[in-house]
Design a protein around this motif. Structure first.
Motif, short mmCIF file in Angstrom:
data_model
loop_
_atom_site.label_atom_id
_atom_site.label_comp_id
_atom_site.label_asym_id
_atom_site.label_seq_id
_atom_site.Cartn_x
_atom_site.Cartn_y
_atom_site.Cartn_z
N TYR A 132 0.80 -1.22 0.00
CA TYR A 132 0.00 0.00 0.00
C TYR A 132 0.84 1.28 0.00
CZ TYR A 132 -3.92 -3.09 0.49
OH TYR A 132 -4.85 -4.08 0.25
N GLY A 133 2.16 1.16 -0.17
CA GLY A 133 3.03 2.32 -0.35
C GLY A 133 3.24 3.18 0.87
N GLY A 173 -11.66 3.75 -0.23
CA GLY A 173 -10.75 3.86 -1.36
C GLY A 173 -9.41 4.49 -1.03
N TYR A 174 -9.19 4.81 0.23
CA TYR A 174 -7.93 5.42 0.68
C TYR A 174 -7.20 4.50 1.65
CZ TYR A 174 -9.57 9.87 -1.22
OH TYR A 174 -10.02 10.86 -2.05
N ALA A 223 -3.17 8.93 -2.35
CA ALA A 223 -3.34 7.52 -1.97
C ALA A 223 -3.98 7.40 -0.60
CB ALA A 223 -1.99 6.82 -1.99
N GLY A 224 -3.68 8.35 0.29
CA GLY A 224 -4.22 8.29 1.64
C GLY A 224 -3.47 9.19 2.58
N ILE A 225 -3.65 8.93 3.89
CA ILE A 225 -3.05 9.76 4.93
C ILE A 225 -2.41 8.89 5.99
CG2 ILE A 225 -4.47 11.81 4.54
CD1 ILE A 225 -6.35 10.87 6.76
N SER A 226 -1.49 9.51 6.74
CA SER A 226 -0.74 8.75 7.73
C SER A 226 -0.36 9.62 8.92
CB SER A 226 0.55 8.22 7.09
OG SER A 226 1.40 7.65 8.07
N VAL A 227 -0.33 8.98 10.08
CA VAL A 227 0.34 9.52 11.26
C VAL A 227 1.49 8.55 11.50
CG1 VAL A 227 0.20 9.98 13.73
CG2 VAL A 227 -1.69 10.64 12.24
N PRO A 228 2.69 8.89 11.01
CA PRO A 228 3.82 7.97 11.11
C PRO A 228 4.22 7.70 12.56
CG PRO A 228 4.29 9.77 9.58
CD PRO A 228 3.03 10.12 10.31
N LEU A 247 -1.20 17.06 16.54
CA LEU A 247 -0.91 15.84 15.80
C LEU A 247 -0.90 16.13 14.30
CD1 LEU A 247 -0.40 12.83 16.30
CD2 LEU A 247 -2.83 12.46 15.99
N THR A 248 0.24 15.95 13.66
CA THR A 248 0.37 16.21 12.24
C THR A 248 0.02 14.95 11.45
OG1 THR A 248 2.13 17.81 12.67
CG2 THR A 248 1.92 17.02 10.41
N VAL A 249 -0.88 15.11 10.48
CA VAL A 249 -1.30 14.04 9.60
C VAL A 249 -0.70 14.35 8.22
CG1 VAL A 249 -3.28 12.85 8.55
CG2 VAL A 249 -3.46 13.77 10.88
N TYR A 250 -0.03 13.35 7.63
CA TYR A 250 0.66 13.54 6.36
C TYR A 250 -0.06 12.80 5.23
CZ TYR A 250 4.50 15.21 9.22
OH TYR A 250 5.26 15.93 10.11
N THR A 251 0.18 13.26 4.00
CA THR A 251 -0.27 12.51 2.84
C THR A 251 0.68 11.33 2.65
OG1 THR A 251 1.10 13.81 1.32
CG2 THR A 251 -1.19 14.55 1.66
N ILE A 252 0.19 10.28 2.05
CA ILE A 252 1.05 9.15 1.69
C ILE A 252 1.65 9.49 0.34
CG2 ILE A 252 1.07 6.71 1.07
CD1 ILE A 252 -1.20 6.35 3.16
N PRO A 253 2.98 9.62 0.30
CA PRO A 253 3.62 10.09 -0.93
C PRO A 253 3.72 9.02 -2.01
CG PRO A 253 5.28 9.58 0.70
CD PRO A 253 3.94 9.37 1.37
#
Length: 143
Positions: A65-66, A80-81, A103-108, A125-131
């Motif tokens: 899922y990248g 779908g994300y 593609a989606g979002i992430s909290v690493p 809390l920073t939420v990032y895009t999945i690159p």
């Protein structure tokens, strides 16, 4: 009486429509991870139906899922994300409403102020895009 009947019919139609239903969450996790189970409970408390699957091959799931560059302990598929890690429901709702071309979002990692990891502190809390391959993660939101 006629107006009330039409109003009732409209409400029944809207209630049965998928517009009001949250999408199913398919979540992959390690069987031995307690915080993953807390996150599943958190999603359910907020109205999501969650199907959680214990997997011994989480590295392969993350690669599929990248999310290897923004990885956390569990990977979910929602509407779908891809939603990676302890992402707050507010960010998931924003994702599902805005439907951005990502593609989606992430909290690493596993931040202590995220759902399932302890007391949430709004605005921290920073939420990032999945690159995509070759791209850097971008900030999606701060929750």
């Amino acid at each position: 009486m006629y107006v009330l009947t039409r109003f009732t019919a409209l409400l029944l139609l809207l209630a049965s429509s998928s517009v009001w239903a949250l999408p199913l969450v398919t979540l992959y996790k390690d069987a031995n991870c307690g915080c993953c189970q807390k996150y599943v409970a958190y999603l359910r408390e907020h109205g999501f139906k969650v199907e959680a699957f214990d997997r011994a091959d989480m590295g392969r799931i993350k690669q599929q899922y990248g999310v290897t560059r923004v990885a956390s302990c569990h990977t979910a598929l929602i509407g779908g994300y891809v939603v990676e890690g302890h992402v707050p429901v507010t960010a998931i709702q924003k994702l599902l409403q805005q439907k951005p071309a990502i593609a989606g979002i992430s909290v690493p990692d596993m931040p202590t102020n995220s759902p399932g990891m302890g007391e949430m502190k709004p605005g921290t809390l920073t939420v990032y895009t999945i690159p995509a391959a070759g791209e850097m993660p971008r900030v999606f939101s701060v929750e």
